[in-house]
Design an enzyme around this catalytic site. Sequence first.
Site, short mmCIF file in Angstrom:
data_model
loop_
_atom_site.label_atom_id
_atom_site.label_comp_id
_atom_site.label_asym_id
_atom_site.label_seq_id
_atom_site.Cartn_x
_atom_site.Cartn_y
_atom_site.Cartn_z
N HIS A 160 44.20 43.60 37.79
CA HIS A 160 42.56 43.82 37.48
C HIS A 160 42.45 45.22 36.91
O HIS A 160 42.83 46.08 37.39
CB HIS A 160 41.67 43.55 38.84
CG HIS A 160 41.72 42.38 39.25
ND1 HIS A 160 41.54 42.09 40.49
CD2 HIS A 160 41.32 40.93 38.63
CE1 HIS A 160 41.21 40.54 40.70
NE2 HIS A 160 41.11 40.27 39.45
N CYS A 256 36.71 47.17 44.42
CA CYS A 256 36.73 45.72 44.44
C CYS A 256 35.81 45.12 45.39
O CYS A 256 35.45 44.18 45.39
CB CYS A 256 38.25 45.49 44.81
SG CYS A 256 39.56 46.27 43.90
#
Length: 267
Positions: A160, A256
Amino acid sequence: MCPPDYFGIEYEINPWMQGNIGQAHHATAIKQWQALYKILKKHDKVELIPAQPKLPDMCFAANAGLVSGNTFIPARFKFKERQGEEAHFIKWFQEKNYTIKELPKNIYFEGEGDALFQSDESLLWVGYGMRTDIASHDLLKKILNVEVVSLHLTNPHYYHLDTCFIPLPGKRAVYYADAFDEASLKKLRDYFPEKSRLELTPADASLFACNAIVCDDLFICNNLSQTLELKLREWGFYAERIPMSEFMLAGGAAKCLVLKLSQENNI
Ligand code: ARG
């Protein structure tokens, strides 16, 4: 944010999770999440979405989608293990009267995990190659009417964009060069001149040092080297370490766990 009530490692969808099924310590995860929540709450307003059973990764709220003004673009998760989260996040944003702009069903997009605004919102950096499809980039550009720069992620451990890149106010950034292909690295180096970029060592990258939340003058992350801490000090940031060991077993850390509802205060 979404409390980690049902958090656990129940499957393997990124390299960090491999061999870790059942290994996260639940009470420790709760404590770590609360420490992050507490510090953010001191600096800004934090909204919560209730956790849902059988969705052990839902606490990684950054992946819920992308918010800009009153618009919410929900995620389309690549792995079926996380697809059940989509409806819960959409419902939350609907209830808050956001305009929901869904991407077509066959296009993956993992929200703020892969899409990060340069702090003045003039530009959106978007990753592809691991989770998010490059086909989503043009759609994001059209929906949000912003400039989009596509960055090709090529290192499975940094799957990511927010695991290996953080844009900072004042046209600066911290990132891990080895997470990108040559062309994307060139885009980053062209945009951020040498004095405006910090490139991580492999050791800092694996601490998830740039999976950070900047609020006011704090740079909140799992951990970072003293060298990086001092460099950030020169840029006016104070590093705040909040251990994230349990979430790192799932391949995530501080950033996150947070989805920005506004780019103000950089939260
Ligand atoms: N286990 C989660 C996954 O693989 C971790 C998500 C981390 N989130 C992030 N924004 N990087 O999907």
